[in-house]
Design a protein around this motif. Structure first.
Motif, PDB file in Angstrom:
ATOM      1  N   GLU A  60      -2.271  -5.512   4.600  1.00 50.52           N
ATOM      2  CA  GLU A  60      -1.697  -6.682   3.925  1.00 50.52           C
ATOM      3  C   GLU A  60      -2.568  -7.108   2.752  1.00 50.52           C
ATOM      4  O   GLU A  60      -2.061  -7.512   1.703  1.00 50.52           O
ATOM      5  CB  GLU A  60      -1.524  -7.835   4.923  1.00 50.52           C
ATOM      6  N   ILE A  61      -3.875  -6.974   2.912  1.00 47.06           N
ATOM      7  CA  ILE A  61      -4.793  -7.297   1.805  1.00 47.06           C
ATOM      8  C   ILE A  61      -4.537  -6.364   0.632  1.00 47.06           C
ATOM      9  O   ILE A  61      -4.435  -6.800  -0.521  1.00 47.06           O
ATOM     10  CB  ILE A  61      -6.261  -7.189   2.284  1.00 47.06           C
ATOM     11  N   PHE A  62      -4.429  -5.078   0.940  1.00 43.44           N
ATOM     12  CA  PHE A  62      -4.131  -4.095  -0.111  1.00 43.44           C
ATOM     13  C   PHE A  62      -2.844  -4.464  -0.849  1.00 43.44           C
ATOM     14  O   PHE A  62      -2.784  -4.478  -2.076  1.00 43.44           O
ATOM     15  CB  PHE A  62      -3.959  -2.699   0.505  1.00 43.44           C
ATOM     16  N   LEU A  63      -1.790  -4.739  -0.078  1.00 35.01           N
ATOM     17  CA  LEU A  63      -0.484  -4.993  -0.674  1.00 35.01           C
ATOM     18  C   LEU A  63      -0.503  -6.249  -1.529  1.00 35.01           C
ATOM     19  O   LEU A  63       0.034  -6.279  -2.644  1.00 35.01           O
ATOM     20  CB  LEU A  63       0.564  -5.109   0.437  1.00 35.01           C
ATOM     21  N   THR A  64      -1.137  -7.291  -1.038  1.00 36.88           N
ATOM     22  CA  THR A  64      -1.210  -8.549  -1.793  1.00 36.88           C
ATOM     23  C   THR A  64      -1.974  -8.367  -3.091  1.00 36.88           C
ATOM     24  O   THR A  64      -1.543  -8.819  -4.156  1.00 36.88           O
ATOM     25  CB  THR A  64      -1.874  -9.632  -0.935  1.00 36.88           C
ATOM     26  N   LEU A  65      -3.112  -7.703  -3.024  1.00 32.50           N
ATOM     27  CA  LEU A  65      -3.923  -7.495  -4.219  1.00 32.50           C
ATOM     28  C   LEU A  65      -3.210  -6.583  -5.225  1.00 32.50           C
ATOM     29  O   LEU A  65      -3.285  -6.809  -6.432  1.00 32.50           O
ATOM     30  CB  LEU A  65      -5.277  -6.894  -3.832  1.00 32.50           C
ATOM     31  N   ALA A  66      -2.525  -5.548  -4.721  1.00 31.16           N
ATOM     32  CA  ALA A  66      -1.839  -4.612  -5.615  1.00 31.16           C
ATOM     33  C   ALA A  66      -0.730  -5.309  -6.395  1.00 31.16           C
ATOM     34  O   ALA A  66      -0.501  -5.020  -7.574  1.00 31.16           O
ATOM     35  CB  ALA A  66      -1.270  -3.440  -4.823  1.00 31.16           C
ATOM     36  N   ARG A  67      -0.036  -6.230  -5.754  1.00 29.49           N
ATOM     37  CA  ARG A  67       1.057  -6.936  -6.429  1.00 29.49           C
ATOM     38  C   ARG A  67       0.542  -7.839  -7.546  1.00 29.49           C
ATOM     39  O   ARG A  67       1.276  -8.164  -8.478  1.00 29.49           O
ATOM     40  CB  ARG A  67       1.849  -7.746  -5.411  1.00 29.49           C
ATOM     41  N   GLN A  68      -0.703  -8.239  -7.456  1.00 29.47           N
ATOM     42  CA  GLN A  68      -1.278  -9.105  -8.472  1.00 29.47           C
ATOM     43  C   GLN A  68      -1.955  -8.310  -9.591  1.00 29.47           C
ATOM     44  O   GLN A  68      -2.288  -8.876 -10.628  1.00 29.47           O
ATOM     45  CB  GLN A  68      -2.303 -10.048  -7.830  1.00 29.47           C
ATOM     46  N   ALA A  69      -2.150  -7.016  -9.386  1.00 29.03           N
ATOM     47  CA  ALA A  69      -2.942  -6.213 -10.316  1.00 29.03           C
ATOM     48  C   ALA A  69      -2.126  -5.832 -11.553  1.00 29.03           C
ATOM     49  O   ALA A  69      -0.899  -5.717 -11.513  1.00 29.03           O
ATOM     50  CB  ALA A  69      -3.434  -4.944  -9.626  1.00 29.03           C
ATOM     51  N   GLU A  70      -2.852  -5.629 -12.638  1.00 29.60           N
ATOM     52  CA  GLU A  70      -2.201  -5.189 -13.869  1.00 29.60           C
ATOM     53  C   GLU A  70      -1.869  -3.701 -13.800  1.00 29.60           C
ATOM     54  O   GLU A  70      -2.313  -2.971 -12.909  1.00 29.60           O
ATOM     55  CB  GLU A  70      -3.114  -5.475 -15.075  1.00 29.60           C
ATOM     56  N   ARG A  71      -1.108  -3.262 -14.802  1.00 28.07           N
ATOM     57  CA  ARG A  71      -0.570  -1.911 -14.809  1.00 28.07           C
ATOM     58  C   ARG A  71      -1.665  -0.842 -14.694  1.00 28.07           C
ATOM     59  O   ARG A  71      -1.553   0.077 -13.878  1.00 28.07           O
ATOM     60  CB  ARG A  71       0.229  -1.696 -16.102  1.00 28.07           C
ATOM     61  N   GLU A  72      -2.704  -0.936 -15.486  1.00 28.06           N
ATOM     62  CA  GLU A  72      -3.749   0.087 -15.484  1.00 28.06           C
ATOM     63  C   GLU A  72      -4.467   0.156 -14.143  1.00 28.06           C
ATOM     64  O   GLU A  72      -4.885   1.231 -13.717  1.00 28.06           O
ATOM     65  CB  GLU A  72      -4.745  -0.171 -16.619  1.00 28.06           C
ATOM     66  N   VAL A  73      -4.588  -0.987 -13.489  1.00 24.94           N
ATOM     67  CA  VAL A  73      -5.241  -1.001 -12.175  1.00 24.94           C
ATOM     68  C   VAL A  73      -4.333  -0.362 -11.131  1.00 24.94           C
ATOM     69  O   VAL A  73      -4.786   0.401 -10.278  1.00 24.94           O
ATOM     70  CB  VAL A  73      -5.621  -2.434 -11.779  1.00 24.94           C
ATOM     71  N   ARG A  74      -3.031  -0.663 -11.198  1.00 24.15           N
ATOM     72  CA  ARG A  74      -2.088  -0.029 -10.252  1.00 24.15           C
ATOM     73  C   ARG A  74      -2.069   1.483 -10.455  1.00 24.15           C
ATOM     74  O   ARG A  74      -1.980   2.254  -9.497  1.00 24.15           O
ATOM     75  CB  ARG A  74      -0.675  -0.595 -10.430  1.00 24.15           C
ATOM     76  N   LYS A  75      -2.159   1.912 -11.706  1.00 24.66           N
ATOM     77  CA  LYS A  75      -2.182   3.345 -11.996  1.00 24.66           C
ATOM     78  C   LYS A  75      -3.443   3.987 -11.408  1.00 24.66           C
ATOM     79  O   LYS A  75      -3.386   5.056 -10.781  1.00 24.66           O
ATOM     80  CB  LYS A  75      -2.124   3.571 -13.509  1.00 24.66           C
ATOM     81  N   ALA A  76      -4.582   3.338 -11.604  1.00 27.46           N
ATOM     82  CA  ALA A  76      -5.828   3.861 -11.042  1.00 27.46           C
ATOM     83  C   ALA A  76      -5.780   3.892  -9.521  1.00 27.46           C
ATOM     84  O   ALA A  76      -6.253   4.836  -8.881  1.00 27.46           O
ATOM     85  CB  ALA A  76      -7.009   3.004 -11.519  1.00 27.46           C
ATOM     86  N   LEU A  77      -5.160   2.870  -8.933  1.00 25.73           N
ATOM     87  CA  LEU A  77      -5.038   2.819  -7.470  1.00 25.73           C
ATOM     88  C   LEU A  77      -4.143   3.950  -6.966  1.00 25.73           C
ATOM     89  O   LEU A  77      -4.455   4.589  -5.951  1.00 25.73           O
ATOM     90  CB  LEU A  77      -4.467   1.464  -7.055  1.00 25.73           C
ATOM     91  N   SER A  78      -3.052   4.213  -7.673  1.00 25.83           N
ATOM     92  CA  SER A  78      -2.153   5.301  -7.279  1.00 25.83           C
ATOM     93  C   SER A  78      -2.884   6.640  -7.300  1.00 25.83           C
ATOM     94  O   SER A  78      -2.733   7.466  -6.383  1.00 25.83           O
ATOM     95  CB  SER A  78      -0.947   5.341  -8.213  1.00 25.83           C
ATOM     96  N   GLU A  79      -3.680   6.870  -8.338  1.00 28.19           N
ATOM     97  CA  GLU A  79      -4.455   8.112  -8.421  1.00 28.19           C
ATOM     98  C   GLU A  79      -5.480   8.182  -7.296  1.00 28.19           C
ATOM     99  O   GLU A  79      -5.731   9.251  -6.731  1.00 28.19           O
ATOM    100  CB  GLU A  79      -5.140   8.191  -9.783  1.00 28.19           C
ATOM    101  N   LYS A  80      -6.073   7.029  -6.955  1.00 26.39           N
ATOM    102  CA  LYS A  80      -7.081   6.980  -5.899  1.00 26.39           C
ATOM    103  C   LYS A  80      -6.472   7.284  -4.533  1.00 26.39           C
ATOM    104  O   LYS A  80      -7.082   7.942  -3.691  1.00 26.39           O
ATOM    105  CB  LYS A  80      -7.723   5.586  -5.885  1.00 26.39           C
ATOM    106  N   LEU A  81      -5.238   6.805  -4.313  1.00 22.79           N
ATOM    107  CA  LEU A  81      -4.609   6.941  -2.997  1.00 22.79           C
ATOM    108  C   LEU A  81      -3.711   8.178  -2.876  1.00 22.79           C
ATOM    109  O   LEU A  81      -3.129   8.401  -1.828  1.00 22.79           O
ATOM    110  CB  LEU A  81      -3.761   5.686  -2.695  1.00 22.79           C
ATOM    111  N   ALA A  82      -3.600   8.963  -3.949  1.00 20.08           N
ATOM    112  CA  ALA A  82      -2.646  10.079  -3.960  1.00 20.08           C
ATOM    113  C   ALA A  82      -2.858  11.050  -2.804  1.00 20.08           C
ATOM    114  O   ALA A  82      -1.891  11.599  -2.267  1.00 20.08           O
ATOM    115  CB  ALA A  82      -2.723  10.816  -5.293  1.00 20.08           C
ATOM    116  N   HIS A  83      -4.108  11.286  -2.397  1.00 17.93           N
ATOM    117  CA  HIS A  83      -4.387  12.256  -1.335  1.00 17.93           C
ATOM    118  C   HIS A  83      -4.940  11.606  -0.070  1.00 17.93           C
ATOM    119  O   HIS A  83      -5.322  12.312   0.857  1.00 17.93           O
ATOM    120  CB  HIS A  83      -5.379  13.307  -1.838  1.00 17.93           C
TER     121      HIS A  83
END
Length: 380
Positions: A60-83
């Motif tokens: 839930e912490i992840f989801l809440t923070l991700a919804r507040q994050a800007e585009r570049e941060v969400r992109k970096a997070l997606s790359e981080k979590l891809a595997h």
């Protein structure tokens, strides 16, 4: 604003934030701190993956923070979590439905996404998302069949290039059928490891010369036999009784010849040379339907051009399908023998004016036929 760049290291734990750092960020309500906290928690989990299922609170912490994050941060997070096999399911699904640049890493690689997730995303998201799913390594037959069922050309092409997709023989057969209308499918399918010899022979009839050579080289197919096969039906028609024994206006024969032309066109075997051959064999109806199909004209408009007082409209129609203007006078003479001396001899021989592009000729034909229709309505 401070953006954190995620760079993999040989020892992930070395770059992990300390508990004190994360605690300080958690107490800071600024957007910048929230984004740094999100990436910091992700880095910490990556260095020391949670055992078992990720805590619902942490998810839930992840989801809440991700919804507040800007585009570049969400992109970096997606790359981080891809595997990452520990990533929260809800978070990965949210990222997978984000804009394509953010979604692509998890769509193509995340082990968290299951078939039901991928099928839902295909329904809810864009064509670009569907393409990313079709390129995903080892996608299941269930997902591959859903891609084929939807029939989107770009997505089908992406699937055809995916050598690891779980494609059944029937799935490959359906892709081959789609390649009749989608030229981009043909090259990857001729190289696909699951293409059978029978399907390759089927494809042979509508691919170009280069791909035919690829097929014959791979399957040791007799190029001459396959090249002639599509014309078997044509020869059957042309060898039948001559026109004086079967009237040209026979509706059954006309329909049979229209279907034959449709078959040749769908197989990619209808050419201008066939029209000339049809006239030499005295098959006027075959010429009419062939010229209409090649030029994208209505058959009735071609018949109108054949019945006109001048050959101008017919010349434009023939030029539109790349019948050489030097051949046209001979073709016209043969047509008049079959068509009660029509089209008439009025007007000047416009084929002597010079070459005409196929597009210009097609436009001229349509304009002339439309003008004739308007004159007829005015007279009535």
């Amino acid at each position: 604003m401070v953006l954190v760049q995620l760079v993999p290291t040989a020892r992930p734990e070395a770059g992990s934030p300390s508990a004190g750092d994360l605690l300080a960020l958690a107490r800071d309500a600024s957007p910048d701190a929230r984004q740094r906290l999100l990436l910091g928690v992700a880095a910490l989990c990556d260095a020391s993956p949670p055992s078992g299922e990720l805590s619902p609170v942490l998810g839930e912490i992840f989801l809440t923070l991700a919804r507040q994050a800007e585009r570049e941060v969400r992109k970096a997070l997606s790359e981080k979590l891809a595997h990452a096999d520990w990533a929260p399911v809800a978070l990965v699904n949210v990222l997978a439905l984000d804009e394509i640049e953010i979604a692509r890493p998890v769509l193509t690689s995340s082990p968290i996404l299951q078939d039901d997730d991928l099928l839902r995303i295909m329904i809810e998201a864009s064509i670009e998302h569907q393409i990313a799913i079709a390129r995903r390594p080892q996608i299941s037959g269930r997902v591959a069949d859903a891609v084929i069922e939807r029939g989107e050309p770009a997505v089908l092409t992406a699937l055809a290039t995916n050598r690891t997709a779980d494609l059944s023989v029937d799935s490959v057969r359906r892709l081959v059928e789609h390649s009749r209308r989608i030229a981009a499918l043909r090259a990857p399918l001729t190289r696909h490891p699951r293409l059978t010899e029978a399907l390759a022979e089927q494809m042979y009839h509508w691919v170009g010369t280069a791909l035919r050579q690829s097929i014959t080289a791979r399957f040791n197919v007799d190029d001459r036999v396959l090249g002639d096969a599509v014309y078997d039906a044509v020869e059957g028609v042309l060898r039948q009784a001559r026109p004086d024994e079967n009237a040209q206006d026979d509706p059954d024969r006309d329909e049979m010849e229209r279907r034959l032309i449709d078959k040749l066109q769908s197989a990619g075997q209808l050419r201008a040379g066939f029209l000339i051959r049809a006239i030499r064999e005295k098959r006027l109806s075959l010429f009419v339907h062939g010229l209409a199909a090649l030029g994208g004209f209505a058959a009735d408009d071609v018949r109108e051009a054949l019945a006109a007082p001048t050959p101008e409209a017919l010349y434009y129609a023939c030029a539109a399908v790349n019948i050489d203007r030097a051949v046209f006078p001979t073709l016209l003479a043969e047509l008049r023998k079959l068509n009660q001396s029509l089209p008439g001899e009025g007007g000047e021989p416009i084929w002597l004016r010079g070459a005409l592009s196929s597009n210009s000729a097609a436009r001229a034909f349509r304009v002339l036929i439309a003008d004739n229709h308007r004159e007829f309505k005015a007279a009535v």
